[in-house]
Design a protein around this motif. Structure first.
Motif, PDB file in Angstrom:
ATOM      1  N   ASP A 146       0.835  -1.191   0.000  1.00  0.00           N
ATOM      2  CA  ASP A 146       0.000   0.000   0.000  1.00  0.00           C
ATOM      3  C   ASP A 146       0.876   1.248   0.000  1.00  0.00           C
ATOM      4  O   ASP A 146       2.101   1.180   0.154  1.00  0.00           O
ATOM      5  CB  ASP A 146      -0.980   0.018   1.184  1.00  0.00           C
ATOM      6  N   ALA A 147       0.252   2.386  -0.192  1.00  0.00           N
ATOM      7  CA  ALA A 147       0.984   3.640  -0.339  1.00  0.00           C
ATOM      8  C   ALA A 147       1.816   3.960   0.894  1.00  0.00           C
ATOM      9  O   ALA A 147       2.944   4.460   0.781  1.00  0.00           O
ATOM     10  CB  ALA A 147       0.006   4.781  -0.629  1.00  0.00           C
ATOM     11  N   ASN A 148       1.295   3.679   2.071  1.00  0.00           N
ATOM     12  CA  ASN A 148       2.041   3.979   3.295  1.00  0.00           C
ATOM     13  C   ASN A 148       3.320   3.154   3.391  1.00  0.00           C
ATOM     14  O   ASN A 148       4.380   3.673   3.763  1.00  0.00           O
ATOM     15  CB  ASN A 148       1.172   3.732   4.537  1.00  0.00           C
ATOM     16  N   GLU A 149       3.239   1.879   3.055  1.00  0.00           N
ATOM     17  CA  GLU A 149       4.426   1.024   3.078  1.00  0.00           C
ATOM     18  C   GLU A 149       5.495   1.552   2.124  1.00  0.00           C
ATOM     19  O   GLU A 149       6.691   1.578   2.444  1.00  0.00           O
ATOM     20  CB  GLU A 149       4.064  -0.405   2.681  1.00  0.00           C
ATOM     21  N   ILE A 150       5.049   1.978   0.942  1.00  0.00           N
ATOM     22  CA  ILE A 150       5.993   2.435  -0.071  1.00  0.00           C
ATOM     23  C   ILE A 150       6.665   3.736   0.360  1.00  0.00           C
ATOM     24  O   ILE A 150       7.887   3.877   0.254  1.00  0.00           O
ATOM     25  CB  ILE A 150       5.262   2.605  -1.419  1.00  0.00           C
ATOM     26  N   THR A 151       5.885   4.688   0.859  1.00  0.00           N
ATOM     27  CA  THR A 151       6.477   5.977   1.250  1.00  0.00           C
ATOM     28  C   THR A 151       7.363   5.826   2.485  1.00  0.00           C
ATOM     29  O   THR A 151       8.407   6.481   2.584  1.00  0.00           O
ATOM     30  CB  THR A 151       5.389   7.022   1.508  1.00  0.00           C
ATOM     31  N   GLN A 152       6.970   4.972   3.413  1.00  0.00           N
ATOM     32  CA  GLN A 152       7.801   4.758   4.604  1.00  0.00           C
ATOM     33  C   GLN A 152       9.134   4.133   4.222  1.00  0.00           C
ATOM     34  O   GLN A 152      10.190   4.514   4.747  1.00  0.00           O
ATOM     35  CB  GLN A 152       7.056   3.883   5.618  1.00  0.00           C
ATOM     36  N   PHE A 153       9.100   3.177   3.301  1.00  0.00           N
ATOM     37  CA  PHE A 153      10.354   2.576   2.871  1.00  0.00           C
ATOM     38  C   PHE A 153      11.220   3.606   2.165  1.00  0.00           C
ATOM     39  O   PHE A 153      12.441   3.661   2.382  1.00  0.00           O
ATOM     40  CB  PHE A 153      10.096   1.391   1.936  1.00  0.00           C
ATOM     41  N   ALA A 154      10.621   4.408   1.301  1.00  0.00           N
ATOM     42  CA  ALA A 154      11.392   5.418   0.568  1.00  0.00           C
ATOM     43  C   ALA A 154      12.062   6.402   1.519  1.00  0.00           C
ATOM     44  O   ALA A 154      13.216   6.787   1.314  1.00  0.00           O
ATOM     45  CB  ALA A 154      10.481   6.156  -0.411  1.00  0.00           C
ATOM     46  N   ASP A 155      11.363   6.794   2.567  1.00  0.00           N
ATOM     47  CA  ASP A 155      11.972   7.685   3.564  1.00  0.00           C
ATOM     48  C   ASP A 155      13.134   6.994   4.265  1.00  0.00           C
ATOM     49  O   ASP A 155      14.190   7.595   4.500  1.00  0.00           O
ATOM     50  CB  ASP A 155      10.924   8.118   4.594  1.00  0.00           C
ATOM     51  N   HIS A 156      12.939   5.716   4.579  1.00  0.00           N
ATOM     52  CA  HIS A 156      13.995   4.953   5.254  1.00  0.00           C
ATOM     53  C   HIS A 156      15.193   4.732   4.331  1.00  0.00           C
ATOM     54  O   HIS A 156      16.343   4.637   4.798  1.00  0.00           O
ATOM     55  CB  HIS A 156      13.431   3.603   5.702  1.00  0.00           C
ATOM     56  N   ALA A 157      14.942   4.651   3.029  1.00  0.00           N
ATOM     57  CA  ALA A 157      16.004   4.325   2.071  1.00  0.00           C
ATOM     58  C   ALA A 157      16.923   5.501   1.761  1.00  0.00           C
ATOM     59  O   ALA A 157      17.945   5.327   1.086  1.00  0.00           O
ATOM     60  CB  ALA A 157      15.381   3.805   0.777  1.00  0.00           C
ATOM     61  N   ARG A 158      16.574   6.688   2.206  1.00  0.00           N
ATOM     62  CA  ARG A 158      17.448   7.835   1.974  1.00  0.00           C
ATOM     63  C   ARG A 158      18.801   7.603   2.652  1.00  0.00           C
ATOM     64  O   ARG A 158      18.861   7.163   3.801  1.00  0.00           O
ATOM     65  CB  ARG A 158      16.825   9.109   2.540  1.00  0.00           C
ATOM     66  N   ASP A 159      19.856   7.880   1.944  1.00  0.00           N
ATOM     67  CA  ASP A 159      21.221   7.755   2.478  1.00  0.00           C
ATOM     68  C   ASP A 159      21.596   6.316   2.818  1.00  0.00           C
ATOM     69  O   ASP A 159      22.537   6.089   3.589  1.00  0.00           O
ATOM     70  CB  ASP A 159      21.414   8.641   3.720  1.00  0.00           C
ATOM     71  N   ALA A 160      20.870   5.352   2.280  1.00  0.00           N
ATOM     72  CA  ALA A 160      21.162   3.946   2.569  1.00  0.00           C
ATOM     73  C   ALA A 160      21.632   3.233   1.310  1.00  0.00           C
ATOM     74  O   ALA A 160      21.271   3.596   0.187  1.00  0.00           O
ATOM     75  CB  ALA A 160      19.922   3.246   3.124  1.00  0.00           C
ATOM     76  N   THR A 161      22.467   2.214   1.503  1.00  0.00           N
ATOM     77  CA  THR A 161      22.827   1.329   0.396  1.00  0.00           C
ATOM     78  C   THR A 161      21.639   0.424   0.098  1.00  0.00           C
ATOM     79  O   THR A 161      21.019  -0.127   1.010  1.00  0.00           O
ATOM     80  CB  THR A 161      24.052   0.479   0.761  1.00  0.00           C
ATOM     81  N   LEU A 162      21.299   0.269  -1.180  1.00  0.00           N
ATOM     82  CA  LEU A 162      20.130  -0.505  -1.581  1.00  0.00           C
ATOM     83  C   LEU A 162      20.567  -1.778  -2.293  1.00  0.00           C
ATOM     84  O   LEU A 162      21.464  -1.756  -3.131  1.00  0.00           O
ATOM     85  CB  LEU A 162      19.240   0.322  -2.514  1.00  0.00           C
ATOM     86  N   THR A 163      19.901  -2.872  -1.965  1.00  0.00           N
ATOM     87  CA  THR A 163      20.167  -4.154  -2.609  1.00  0.00           C
ATOM     88  C   THR A 163      18.923  -4.600  -3.355  1.00  0.00           C
ATOM     89  O   THR A 163      17.832  -4.642  -2.780  1.00  0.00           O
ATOM     90  CB  THR A 163      20.570  -5.221  -1.574  1.00  0.00           C
TER      91      THR A 163
END
Length: 220
Positions: A146-163
């Motif tokens: 859902d939209a909340n899951e996606i936006t929360q992850f995107a906020d968390h992913a800032r400045d992070a290494t992504l796999t």
């Protein structure tokens, strides 16, 4: 003001082109913005930040650095150019359907990357996972995001290494379409439209005399 998905796409294409993206990447930019709107997510803030960064500095392309990490030391990757390249790689050994996960250094505005992953997962019929050391999203998994899951992850992913990696399971649940149009403030619309105006050509006396516009007089 409310915009349809097509209007989000059009605004994104023009703004991105005005900020310096090629026409092809500008279209990808607009498509990502439209997909977010269909998911019920307002991507105007990330889009404006990307246009501003691209216009001033430009954002680096994906290049391999130490340890197989894709990125450029000291500068975040553009999510649009990165997403487009990942889609172009498709199922090749260098892509996320290859034998090894794809690791990205910091990505600017990671929210704009996520529609590319969902689109690639649906196209190839396989679930795709994107993760940080502390969180993960699966596009095309057993349960819809859902939209909340996606936006929360995107906020968390800032400045992070992504796999990124493909899952063995077939593509399952897609992200549901929002039943309402996304709203954009007049101020943010105007800010994006200022970039879009960079794609226009100012009128000159010569252009008007040769038939462009209404001519030198508005009475013709």
């Amino acid at each position: 003001m409310q915009l349809s998905a097509g209007e989000w796409a059009s605004l994104g294409i023009k703004a991105a082109r005005g900020a310096g993206y090629s026409w092809g990447l500008a279209e990808e930019f607009g498509a990502s913005l439209a997909t977010l709107a269909q998911w019920g997510i307002n991507g105007a803030g990330p889009a404006l930040a990307l246009c501003a960064a691209q216009a001033v500095l430009g954002l680096p392309q994906m290049t391999e650095i130490n340890g197989g990490v894709w990125g450029q030391a000291g500068a975040p990757l553009c999510p649009v150019t990165t997403g487009a390249l990942i889609c172009d790689l498709g199922t090749s050994p260098q892509g996320l359907f290859g034998p090894h996960p794809l690791t990205l250094a910091t990505v600017a505005e990671p929210l704009m990357l996520l529609p590319f992953l969902d689109g690639l997962a649906a196209r190839e019929g396989r679930a795709v996972q994107i993760s940080t050391p502390k969180a993960a999203l699966v596009f095309g998994g057993l349960f819809p995001l859902d939209a909340n899951e996606i936006t929360q992850f995107a906020d968390h992913a800032r400045d992070a290494t992504l796999t990124l990696c493909a899952k063995p399971s077939r593509y399952g649940a897609s992200v549901p379409r929002a039943p309402y149009l996304q709203t954009i403030t007049p101020e943010t619309y105007a800010d994006l439209d200022r970039f879009a105006l960079e794609t226009t050509v100012p009128a000159t006396a010569q252009s008007r005399e040769t038939g462009a516009g209404a001519g030198l007089s508005d009475n013709d």
